[in-house]
Design a protein around this motif. Structure first.
Motif, short mmCIF file in Angstrom:
data_model
loop_
_atom_site.label_atom_id
_atom_site.label_comp_id
_atom_site.label_asym_id
_atom_site.label_seq_id
_atom_site.Cartn_x
_atom_site.Cartn_y
_atom_site.Cartn_z
N ASN A 69 0.79 -1.14 -0.05
CA ASN A 69 0.16 0.00 -0.26
C ASN A 69 0.75 1.38 0.00
N PRO A 70 0.64 2.22 -1.25
CA PRO A 70 1.52 3.34 -1.04
C PRO A 70 1.29 4.50 0.14
N VAL A 71 -0.16 4.26 0.41
CA VAL A 71 -0.65 5.41 1.26
C VAL A 71 -0.31 4.83 2.69
N ARG A 72 0.35 5.70 3.51
CA ARG A 72 0.57 5.51 4.96
C ARG A 72 -0.65 5.61 5.70
N PHE A 73 -0.80 4.70 6.79
CA PHE A 73 -1.78 4.89 7.77
C PHE A 73 -1.92 6.20 8.41
N SER A 74 -2.75 6.98 8.69
CA SER A 74 -3.08 8.26 9.72
C SER A 74 -4.68 8.37 9.94
N PRO A 75 -4.71 8.87 11.21
CA PRO A 75 -6.10 9.01 11.61
C PRO A 75 -7.00 9.79 10.35
N GLU A 76 -6.20 10.86 9.97
CA GLU A 76 -6.81 11.78 8.79
C GLU A 76 -7.34 10.87 7.71
N ILE A 77 -6.35 10.01 7.12
CA ILE A 77 -6.70 9.32 5.92
C ILE A 77 -7.52 8.44 6.25
N LEU A 78 -7.51 7.57 7.49
CA LEU A 78 -8.68 6.56 7.83
C LEU A 78 -10.14 7.16 7.80
N ALA A 79 -10.20 8.65 8.21
CA ALA A 79 -11.46 9.32 8.19
C ALA A 79 -11.83 9.60 6.76
N GLU A 80 -10.95 9.69 6.06
CA GLU A 80 -11.27 10.11 4.60
C GLU A 80 -11.92 8.76 3.85
N ALA A 81 -11.14 7.65 4.26
CA ALA A 81 -11.73 6.42 3.71
C ALA A 81 -13.09 6.11 4.25
N ARG A 82 -13.29 6.29 5.67
CA ARG A 82 -14.67 6.29 6.22
C ARG A 82 -15.52 6.64 5.38
N THR B 142 -14.98 1.17 15.55
CA THR B 142 -15.71 1.38 16.78
C THR B 142 -17.15 2.03 16.40
N PRO B 143 -17.96 1.86 17.45
CA PRO B 143 -19.39 2.36 17.31
C PRO B 143 -19.56 3.76 17.03
N LYS B 144 -18.39 4.46 17.61
CA LYS B 144 -18.39 5.91 17.26
C LYS B 144 -17.95 6.42 15.94
N GLU B 145 -17.02 5.66 15.35
CA GLU B 145 -16.76 5.85 13.92
C GLU B 145 -17.98 5.29 13.09
N ILE B 146 -18.59 4.18 13.31
CA ILE B 146 -19.93 3.72 12.76
C ILE B 146 -20.74 4.73 12.67
N ALA B 147 -21.08 5.49 13.80
CA ALA B 147 -21.97 6.31 14.02
C ALA B 147 -21.81 7.64 13.28
N GLU B 148 -20.55 8.07 13.03
CA GLU B 148 -20.07 9.15 12.09
C GLU B 148 -20.22 8.86 10.77
N MET B 149 -20.19 7.85 10.36
CA MET B 149 -20.23 7.40 9.01
C MET B 149 -21.59 7.64 8.50
N LYS B 150 -22.61 7.42 9.45
CA LYS B 150 -24.09 7.60 8.83
C LYS B 150 -24.41 9.09 8.15
N HIS B 151 -23.51 10.04 8.85
CA HIS B 151 -23.61 11.24 7.94
C HIS B 151 -23.32 11.53 6.83
N TYR B 152 -22.62 10.41 6.37
CA TYR B 152 -22.17 10.30 4.70
C TYR B 152 -22.85 9.50 3.92
N ASN B 153 -23.72 8.63 4.41
CA ASN B 153 -24.49 7.77 3.73
C ASN B 153 -25.45 8.49 2.71
N PRO B 154 -25.71 7.98 1.43
CA PRO B 154 -26.54 8.70 0.59
C PRO B 154 -27.93 8.74 1.18
N LEU B 155 -28.80 9.97 1.00
CA LEU B 155 -29.96 10.28 1.57
C LEU B 155 -30.89 9.41 0.90
N THR B 156 -32.01 8.85 1.93
CA THR B 156 -33.11 8.27 1.08
C THR B 156 -34.12 9.26 0.64
N ARG B 157 -35.20 9.07 -0.18
CA ARG B 157 -35.83 9.85 -0.91
C ARG B 157 -36.73 10.84 0.59
#
Ligand code: HEC
Length: 201
Positions: free
Chosen positions: A62-75, A161-176
């Motif tokens: 993997n050419p990308v180095r792990f960092s909390p910022e990169i992980l957040a971007e990927a989430r 973590t549950p916290k990371e999963i909860a935060e991802m919900k804001h980035y899910n595509p919206l339903t109608r």
């Protein structure tokens, strides 16, 4: 000679008719995605896919180095592009996930986690033909850093973590319904409509 050709021709015709009848008898229902592939088929497909992945990809790191910022971007990327099928936690427990043939796998499972980074990257960049898994890569593989970041996230799924999963919900595509609510709220806030938006739950 002529007799031989005649016999050969008749045998050939009989075989052809037999094959057609067998196909008509066996075919109905074979393209249904409702069934689940048997274990041996899943194992065989995985093995063949491993063989079919070009070897220089298997050796890539993997050419990308792990960092909390990169992980957040990927989430955020995963929540927006992948979670409709794979779920925010990678479990595959979504509305559509189990209904594909083969079904969406649990990305936390050893079957996926034991794949090398380059193999995971290859699947994301090129997709998997004849399944629901699309190709996501644009341009050259070595420049597709977004997919490499997703590989980091897949490695992280067993410990998400549950916290990371909860935060991802804001980035899910919206339903109608969510979109309509958002539009009503925007209209209300911009003063176009004097009645406050209804809340559905
Ligand atoms: C439309 C539904 C859908 C979307 C969207 C989707 N996938 Fe998939 N994905 C699938 C299905 C179906 C499979 C199972 C394919 C198989 O087992 O052959 C799969 C398999 C995978 C696998 C496992 C590959 C393997 O060898 O078993 C990975 C990793 C993966 N997807 C990553 C992603 C990522 C990352 C995204 C977002 C960029 C994404 N997927 C978006 C449907 C989807």
């Amino acid at each position: 000679m002529l007799r031989r050709i005649k016999i050969f021709f008749i045998v050939f015709l009989l075989l052809l008719v037999g094959a057609i009848l067998a196909a008509l008898w066996l075919l109905p229902g074979t393209f249904s995605a409702k069934s689940t592939p048997p274990e041996w088929e899943v194992k065989a497909a995985r093995f063949i896919r491993h063989l079919a992945t070009p070897s220089h990809f298997l050796k890539m790191s993997n050419p990308v180095r792990f960092s909390p910022e990169i992980l957040a971007e990927a989430r955020h990327h995963f929540a927006d592009h992948c979670a409709t099928c794979h779920a925010n936690d990678g479990s595959g427990k979504t509305h559509m996930g189990p209904n594909f043939y083969p079904p969406v796998p649990d990305l936390r499972n050893p079957a996926i986690q034991s794949m090398v980074d380059g193999e995971l990257f290859y699947v994301i960049h090129y997709g998997i033909r004849f399944t629901g898994m699309p190709a996501w890569g644009k341009g050259l593989p070595q420049e597709d850093l977004e997919s490499w970041k997703l590989v980091l996230l897949i490695r992280h799924f067993p410990n998400i973590t549950p916290k990371e999963i909860a935060e991802m919900k804001h980035y899910n595509p919206l339903t109608r319904e969510e979109r309509e609510q958002q539009e009503a709220l925007d209209q209300f806030l911009s003063g176009e409509d004097i009645s406050p938006p209804e809340h559905h739950h």
